[in-house]
Design a protein around this motif. Sequence first.
Motif, short mmCIF file in Angstrom:
data_model
loop_
_atom_site.label_atom_id
_atom_site.label_comp_id
_atom_site.label_asym_id
_atom_site.label_seq_id
_atom_site.Cartn_x
_atom_site.Cartn_y
_atom_site.Cartn_z
N GLU A 182 -59.35 -119.16 17.10
CA GLU A 182 -58.13 -118.57 17.62
C GLU A 182 -57.45 -119.54 18.57
N SER A 183 -56.15 -119.75 18.37
CA SER A 183 -55.40 -120.65 19.24
C SER A 183 -55.14 -119.96 20.58
N TYR A 184 -54.67 -120.75 21.54
CA TYR A 184 -54.38 -120.20 22.86
C TYR A 184 -53.24 -119.19 22.80
N LEU A 185 -52.22 -119.48 21.98
CA LEU A 185 -51.11 -118.53 21.85
C LEU A 185 -51.58 -117.23 21.23
N TYR A 186 -52.45 -117.31 20.20
CA TYR A 186 -52.97 -116.11 19.56
C TYR A 186 -53.77 -115.28 20.57
N SER A 187 -54.63 -115.96 21.34
CA SER A 187 -55.44 -115.24 22.33
C SER A 187 -54.56 -114.60 23.41
N TRP A 188 -53.51 -115.30 23.81
CA TRP A 188 -52.61 -114.77 24.85
C TRP A 188 -51.87 -113.54 24.35
N VAL A 189 -51.31 -113.63 23.13
CA VAL A 189 -50.58 -112.48 22.56
C VAL A 189 -51.54 -111.32 22.33
N LYS A 190 -52.73 -111.61 21.83
CA LYS A 190 -53.72 -110.55 21.59
C LYS A 190 -54.12 -109.88 22.91
N GLY A 191 -54.31 -110.70 23.97
CA GLY A 191 -54.66 -110.13 25.27
C GLY A 191 -53.55 -109.24 25.83
N ASN A 192 -52.30 -109.70 25.67
CA ASN A 192 -51.17 -108.87 26.14
C ASN A 192 -51.07 -107.58 25.35
N MET A 193 -51.33 -107.65 24.05
CA MET A 193 -51.29 -106.42 23.24
C MET A 193 -52.42 -105.48 23.61
N GLN A 194 -53.60 -106.01 23.96
CA GLN A 194 -54.70 -105.14 24.37
C GLN A 194 -54.41 -104.48 25.71
N LYS A 195 -53.71 -105.18 26.59
CA LYS A 195 -53.35 -104.59 27.89
C LYS A 195 -52.40 -103.41 27.72
N THR A 196 -51.45 -103.54 26.78
CA THR A 196 -50.46 -102.47 26.61
C THR A 196 -50.90 -101.41 25.62
N GLY A 197 -51.98 -101.64 24.87
CA GLY A 197 -52.45 -100.66 23.90
C GLY A 197 -51.88 -100.84 22.51
N GLU A 198 -51.02 -101.85 22.31
CA GLU A 198 -50.45 -102.09 20.98
C GLU A 198 -51.50 -102.59 19.99
N PHE A 199 -52.49 -103.30 20.48
CA PHE A 199 -53.49 -103.89 19.59
C PHE A 199 -54.29 -102.80 18.88
N ASP A 200 -54.70 -101.75 19.60
CA ASP A 200 -55.47 -100.67 18.98
C ASP A 200 -54.65 -99.96 17.91
N GLU A 201 -53.35 -99.80 18.18
CA GLU A 201 -52.48 -99.16 17.18
C GLU A 201 -52.33 -100.03 15.94
N ASN A 202 -52.21 -101.34 16.14
CA ASN A 202 -52.11 -102.24 14.99
C ASN A 202 -53.40 -102.26 14.17
N VAL A 203 -54.54 -102.23 14.84
CA VAL A 203 -55.82 -102.18 14.11
C VAL A 203 -55.95 -100.87 13.36
N ARG A 204 -55.47 -99.79 13.95
CA ARG A 204 -55.58 -98.48 13.31
C ARG A 204 -54.75 -98.41 12.02
N ILE A 205 -53.56 -98.98 12.01
CA ILE A 205 -52.70 -98.85 10.84
C ILE A 205 -52.82 -100.03 9.89
N LYS A 206 -53.68 -100.99 10.20
CA LYS A 206 -53.81 -102.18 9.36
C LYS A 206 -54.40 -101.80 8.00
N VAL A 207 -53.79 -102.31 6.95
CA VAL A 207 -54.28 -102.07 5.60
C VAL A 207 -55.31 -103.15 5.28
N ARG A 208 -56.52 -102.75 4.94
CA ARG A 208 -57.59 -103.69 4.65
C ARG A 208 -57.96 -103.72 3.17
N HIS A 209 -57.19 -103.08 2.34
CA HIS A 209 -57.44 -103.09 0.90
C HIS A 209 -56.12 -103.23 0.17
#
Length: 122
Positions: free
Chosen positions: A87-114
């Motif tokens: 993971e690049s530094y930009l990816y980790s930074w954006v992911k960390g910001n999304m985890q702080k705001t709760g957007e990351f959990d929503e994205n994981v929930r609606i992610k299509v894995r098939h």
Amino acid sequence: MSGLLRSAVAVGRLSSPRLPANLTQANKASMPFIPQDWVFRFFPGLTRDKVRFMLRFNQVSFSMGLGFFYLWCHTPYKCDQYDHFEESYLYSWVKGNMQKTGEFDENVRIKVRHFYPQTAEE
């Protein structure tokens, strides 16, 4: 109308800086990036038959370009483990910001894995 165009071209020629003659004549005297005159000067045995030399030159250049693409630029199995990628530094930074705001959990929930729709066959 053509008089205006002619005068505009003349003014453009006068106001533009002139390039050195060896640069303006380069496309008539040489091939780009390759000093072909050295080959003709230092390897007269290779260039005795000019047509065969140009044929071999084109074949070697094509082979080197293909080799560069497939052996250097197209490294097989490089970064294909998508679950464990670096993971690049930009990816980790954006992911960390999304985890702080709760957007990351929503994205994981609606992610299509098939790819195909799942059927309930149990």
